[in-house]
Design an enzyme around this catalytic site. Structure first.
Site, mmCIF file in Angstrom:
data_model
loop_
_atom_site.group_PDB
_atom_site.id
_atom_site.type_symbol
_atom_site.label_atom_id
_atom_site.label_comp_id
_atom_site.label_asym_id
_atom_site.label_seq_id
_atom_site.Cartn_x
_atom_site.Cartn_y
_atom_site.Cartn_z
ATOM 1 N N HIS A 187 1.798 0.655 -13.158
ATOM 2 C CA HIS A 187 2.452 -0.510 -13.194
ATOM 3 C C HIS A 187 4.090 -0.159 -13.266
ATOM 4 O O HIS A 187 4.429 0.786 -14.099
ATOM 5 C CB HIS A 187 2.256 -1.278 -14.612
ATOM 6 C CG HIS A 187 2.744 -2.528 -15.098
ATOM 7 N ND1 HIS A 187 2.593 -3.556 -14.480
ATOM 8 C CD2 HIS A 187 3.985 -2.749 -15.867
ATOM 9 C CE1 HIS A 187 3.379 -4.665 -14.827
ATOM 10 N NE2 HIS A 187 4.205 -3.942 -15.912
ATOM 11 N N GLY B 185 0.576 -1.171 -0.008
ATOM 12 C CA GLY B 185 0.067 0.017 0.051
ATOM 13 C C GLY B 185 0.848 1.129 0.162
ATOM 14 O O GLY B 185 0.497 2.090 0.440
ATOM 15 N N SER B 186 2.140 1.380 -0.657
ATOM 16 C CA SER B 186 2.854 2.426 -0.553
ATOM 17 C C SER B 186 2.274 3.654 -1.420
ATOM 18 O O SER B 186 2.377 4.606 -1.307
ATOM 19 C CB SER B 186 4.291 2.347 -0.937
ATOM 20 O OG SER B 186 4.293 1.681 -2.210
ATOM 21 N N ASN B 187 1.595 2.929 -2.832
ATOM 22 C CA ASN B 187 0.905 4.026 -3.610
ATOM 23 C C ASN B 187 -0.226 4.637 -2.940
ATOM 24 O O ASN B 187 -0.687 5.662 -3.271
ATOM 25 C CB ASN B 187 0.609 3.360 -5.105
ATOM 26 C CG ASN B 187 1.800 3.291 -5.894
ATOM 27 O OD1 ASN B 187 2.160 4.116 -6.306
ATOM 28 N ND2 ASN B 187 2.458 1.978 -5.779
ATOM 29 N N ARG C 36 -5.442 -9.183 -8.615
ATOM 30 C CA ARG C 36 -6.412 -9.860 -9.331
ATOM 31 C C ARG C 36 -6.678 -9.378 -10.458
ATOM 32 O O ARG C 36 -6.639 -8.063 -10.914
ATOM 33 C CB ARG C 36 -7.726 -9.923 -8.508
ATOM 34 C CG ARG C 36 -7.468 -10.342 -7.023
ATOM 35 C CD ARG C 36 -7.327 -11.567 -6.674
ATOM 36 N NE ARG C 36 -8.195 -12.695 -7.309
ATOM 37 C CZ ARG C 36 -8.307 -13.804 -6.957
ATOM 38 N NH1 ARG C 36 -7.121 -14.393 -6.318
ATOM 39 N NH2 ARG C 36 -9.306 -14.699 -7.531
ATOM 40 N N ASN D 192 -4.787 1.923 -13.443
ATOM 41 C CA ASN D 192 -3.591 0.849 -12.852
ATOM 42 C C ASN D 192 -2.284 1.858 -12.898
ATOM 43 O O ASN D 192 -2.072 2.342 -13.774
ATOM 44 C CB ASN D 192 -3.743 -0.188 -13.755
ATOM 45 C CG ASN D 192 -2.597 -1.384 -13.047
ATOM 46 O OD1 ASN D 192 -2.705 -1.575 -11.745
ATOM 47 N ND2 ASN D 192 -1.958 -1.713 -13.998
HETATM 48 C C1 GRF Z 1 3.832 -1.304 -7.338
HETATM 49 O O1 GRF Z 1 4.748 -1.704 -8.013
HETATM 50 C C2 GRF Z 1 2.783 -1.189 -8.397
HETATM 51 O O2 GRF Z 1 3.301 -0.610 -9.444
HETATM 52 C C3 GRF Z 1 2.274 -2.639 -8.707
HETATM 53 O O3 GRF Z 1 2.415 -3.268 -7.364
HETATM 54 C C4 GRF Z 1 2.925 -2.455 -6.778
HETATM 55 C C5 GRF Z 1 2.290 -1.954 -5.309
HETATM 56 O O4 GRF Z 1 3.008 -1.398 -4.410
HETATM 57 N N1 GRF Z 1 1.158 -2.722 -9.706
HETATM 58 P P1 GRF Z 1 2.203 -0.877 -3.144
HETATM 59 O O5 GRF Z 1 1.435 -2.120 -2.571
HETATM 60 O O6 GRF Z 1 1.576 0.298 -3.692
HETATM 61 O O7 GRF Z 1 3.495 -0.457 -2.297
#
Ligand code: GRF
Length: 201
Positions: free
Chosen positions: A110, A13-15, A92, A108
């Site tokens: 990526h 969940g860092s994003n 998923r 999304n």
């Molecule tokens: C990130 O690298 C994102 O690009 C990919 O999964 C990872 C999720 O990281 N889809 P976080 O859980 O947001 O830290």
């Protein structure tokens, strides 16, 4: 406009944390209406709790098939008032029913410069391929994995002595910035997401 967000996670969940921080700082005009996790033990759920954001787990194992799992997610997101869905490390694959519930409003992030290196371990794929540059992409989600109209990308150089983890960390820092900037541009009406009509007059 204020973006009413549902953020889907399966892990760290860092994003999600980057989105919450940007909202807190006033750099992103959005509200996280719901954090939805596919795993009850996702560390990102703690980040939601600390930020006092509603969260829920929808466990695919509690559903007999994908349609019922996705309908449960749609119900939760709609009940919470989410208008946009951000896949932030959600592990998923989403089917047509889910995509049609939020047409052109599912984004999304990526960790590669799509269309290069879709799928799992994009950072490792890039390193193994010998390219000198990779990066990250925010795109609108369609029925194919890591595919759909690209909204933003950021390049990250690969160093000769790079390790997979060092590269992944540098990409992740760029992901946080790119995701927040992309959402902020949509909120300001500067970036019109393909497939939907702008709400601006
Ligand atoms: C990130 O690298 C994102 O690009 C990919 O999964 C990872 C999720 O990281 N889809 P976080 O859980 O947001 O830290």
């Amino acid at each position: 406009m204020t973006l009413e967000l549902g953020v889907l996670i399966s892990g760290r969940g860092s994003n999600l944390a980057a989105i919450l921080q940007a909202i807190d700082c006033g750099t992103l005009d959005a509200r996280v209406r719901l954090v939805l996790s596919s795993r009850v033990d996702a560390p990102g759920l703690e980040k939601a709790r600390l930020a006092r954001v509603p969260s829920v787990t929808v466990d695919p194992r509690a559903h007999s098939d994908r349609m019922s799992f996705e309908q449960a997610m749609v119900d939760e997101l709609r009940r919470a008032g989410c208008e946009w869905v951000v896949l932030a490390g959600f592990l998923r694959i989403l089917g047509r029913e889910f995509l049609e519930a939020f047409p052109s409003r599912i984004l999304n992030i990526h960790p590669s410069l799509l269309p290069a290196f879709p799928g799992l371990d994009a950072q490792g794929q890039a390193l193994a391929s010998g390219v000198t540059e990779t990066g990250c992409t925010v795109h609108v989600v369609d029925e194919r994995i890591d595919h759909g109209p690209i909204l933003g990308q950021r390049a990250v150089p690969i160093r000769p002595d790079d390790t997979r983890d060092a590269l992944a960390d540098r990409i992740l820092a760029c992901e946080h910035a790119l995701l927040v900037e992309t959402l902020a541009s949509i909120a300001r009406g500067e970036l019109v997401v393909p497939g939907r009509v702008s709400e601006r007059p």
